[in-house]
Design a protein around this motif. Structure first.
Motif, mmCIF file in Angstrom:
data_model
loop_
_atom_site.group_PDB
_atom_site.id
_atom_site.type_symbol
_atom_site.label_atom_id
_atom_site.label_comp_id
_atom_site.label_asym_id
_atom_site.label_seq_id
_atom_site.Cartn_x
_atom_site.Cartn_y
_atom_site.Cartn_z
ATOM 1 N N ARG A 54 13.651 7.801 7.748
ATOM 2 C CA ARG A 54 14.058 8.786 8.760
ATOM 3 C C ARG A 54 15.149 9.709 8.192
ATOM 4 N N ALA A 55 16.117 9.118 7.502
ATOM 5 C CA ALA A 55 17.190 9.917 6.905
ATOM 6 C C ALA A 55 16.655 10.805 5.789
ATOM 7 N N ASP A 56 15.757 10.277 4.984
ATOM 8 C CA ASP A 56 15.210 11.049 3.863
ATOM 9 C C ASP A 56 14.431 12.262 4.355
ATOM 10 N N LEU A 57 13.683 12.083 5.440
ATOM 11 C CA LEU A 57 12.857 13.171 5.966
ATOM 12 C C LEU A 57 13.610 14.101 6.906
ATOM 13 N N GLY A 58 14.785 13.681 7.367
ATOM 14 C CA GLY A 58 15.498 14.463 8.355
ATOM 15 C C GLY A 58 14.818 14.471 9.703
ATOM 16 N N VAL A 59 14.137 13.368 10.020
ATOM 17 C CA VAL A 59 13.376 13.282 11.271
ATOM 18 C C VAL A 59 14.333 13.085 12.437
ATOM 19 N N ARG A 60 14.184 13.877 13.486
ATOM 20 C CA ARG A 60 15.037 13.768 14.663
ATOM 21 C C ARG A 60 14.308 13.153 15.847
ATOM 22 N N ASP A 61 13.000 13.071 15.760
ATOM 23 C CA ASP A 61 12.187 12.543 16.846
ATOM 24 C C ASP A 61 11.245 11.508 16.263
ATOM 25 N N ASP A 62 11.006 10.447 17.018
ATOM 26 C CA ASP A 62 10.171 9.358 16.515
ATOM 27 C C ASP A 62 8.771 9.823 16.135
ATOM 28 N N ARG A 63 8.287 10.904 16.741
ATOM 29 C CA ARG A 63 6.956 11.402 16.420
ATOM 30 C C ARG A 63 6.864 11.869 14.977
ATOM 31 N N GLY A 64 8.008 12.180 14.377
ATOM 32 C CA GLY A 64 8.016 12.611 12.984
ATOM 33 C C GLY A 64 7.610 11.524 12.007
ATOM 34 N N LEU A 65 7.590 10.282 12.471
ATOM 35 C CA LEU A 65 7.171 9.173 11.604
ATOM 36 C C LEU A 65 5.716 8.775 11.812
ATOM 37 N N ASP A 66 5.005 9.453 12.695
ATOM 38 C CA ASP A 66 3.623 9.065 12.965
ATOM 39 C C ASP A 66 2.759 9.129 11.705
ATOM 40 N N TRP A 67 2.899 10.201 10.940
ATOM 41 C CA TRP A 67 2.047 10.309 9.752
ATOM 42 C C TRP A 67 2.382 9.242 8.705
ATOM 43 N N PRO A 68 3.670 9.019 8.345
ATOM 44 C CA PRO A 68 3.950 7.935 7.398
ATOM 45 C C PRO A 68 3.457 6.575 7.889
ATOM 46 N N ARG A 69 3.567 6.332 9.180
ATOM 47 C CA ARG A 69 3.093 5.053 9.706
ATOM 48 C C ARG A 69 1.590 4.915 9.520
ATOM 49 N N SER A 70 0.849 5.935 9.870
ATOM 50 C CA SER A 70 -0.602 5.879 9.665
ATOM 51 C C SER A 70 -0.945 5.772 8.182
ATOM 52 N N ARG A 71 -0.164 6.423 7.371
ATOM 53 C CA ARG A 71 -0.408 6.401 5.930
ATOM 54 C C ARG A 71 -0.364 4.978 5.380
ATOM 55 N N ILE A 72 0.629 4.189 5.776
ATOM 56 C CA ILE A 72 0.691 2.853 5.186
ATOM 57 C C ILE A 72 -0.336 1.910 5.814
#
Length: 285
Positions: free
Chosen positions: A159-177
């Protein structure tokens, strides 16, 4: 060309790892607090992860390593993984009877796994992907060495590396793994920890979403989170009933795909999913 007509790339797993019950709850405990580790071992968690990294202050890491080595000199009542701080921790831990696997933080490239595998004497490895480059290399990391038995995200650092401010910003990395783990014939990954230990309703809702995305189980940082995680990932009664109908029909049908009386089309993939549901349902008893 069919992918089976070519040789697999170097390091790729050609058969799944040995079949074992997949854990649903993974409880972290700080390695420099042996009393908390002992409580974690008695908490009912499927796996206890002794943490030598983020949960331990830098000036206590040497003590944490020694205390963990003392604990793992004997077999433990539940599987114990250790999240190491650095590769130099591994020689102290690798041959201990109570250690089942190593969790390797901040893996960014498949070559990282080769160096760790040399030190770990064949122990199962669980790389943690915690930055953008690691996510890009997810499949390569998952297939880097036969010792890799699972992958997971380290979401706080990501989250810190990507600068994500909203949980939806992690949807793609989550699907990726999730996809990378499946492509590598690894178990579905467990969700990363939910940091709000008192908000169990939010934890349950987030687990339901993770399950819908293809995760299986979740890491925890407090024992009160364990029953919430397990309930969220166990199949509901209606899912179990539907799976039983599919499996029963499949056992009496030898013509490949078929249609159930309620109109549902069933093929081999549906049957496999139904059997997976029933295997999880067996945990209820």
């Amino acid at each position: 060309m069919n992918r089976h007509d070519t040789a697999p790339p170097t390091g790729r797993r050609t058969t799944p790892p040995p079949t074992r019950p997949i854990p649903l709850t993974w409880l972290y405990a700080p390695g420099d607090r042996p009393g908390i580790v002992q409580k974690a071992l008695a908490s009912g968690a499927d796996v206890v992860i002794v943490d030598l990294e983020d949960a331990v202050a830098p000036d206590r890491r040497a003590y944490a390593l020694d205390a963990t080595a003392d604990l793992l000199a004997d077999p433990q009542p539940v599987p114990v993984h250790v999240r190491v701080h650095a590769p130099r921790d591994i020689p102290t831990l690798a041959s201990l009877p109570g250690l089942v696997a190593l969790r390797v933080p901040k893996v960014t490239h498949p070559t990282d796994i080769g160096r760790i595998a040399e030190l770990s004497q064949g122990l199962p490895l669980y790389p943690l992907l915690e930055n953008a480059l690691a996510v890009e290399h997810a499949y390569a990391i998952a297939t880097a060495h036969p010792s890799v038995h699972g992958i997971a995200l380290g979401e706080a650092d990501l989250r810190a590396d990507l600068g994500v401010r909203d949980d939806r910003g992690l949807d793609w990395p989550r699907s990726r793994i999730v996809v990378a783990a499946r492509a590598a014939a690894l178990p579905p990954p467990a969700q990363s920890v939910h940091p709000h230990v008192r908000d169990l309703d939010a934890l349950a809702a987030d687990c339901a979403r993770g399950r819908a995305m293809g995760f299986l189980g979740r890491a925890a940082i407090h024992p009160r989170q364990l029953p919430v995680i397990e309930r969220a990932y166990l199949p509901a009664p209606d899912e179990i009933a539907a799976a039983e109908k599919v499996v029963k029909a499949a056992e009496s049908c030898h013509d490949g795909a078929f249609v159930l009386p309620d109109g549902r089309f069933v093929d081999a993939a549906v049957v496999t999913g139904a059997r997976r549901v029933l295997a999880l349902a067996a945990r209820r008893s």
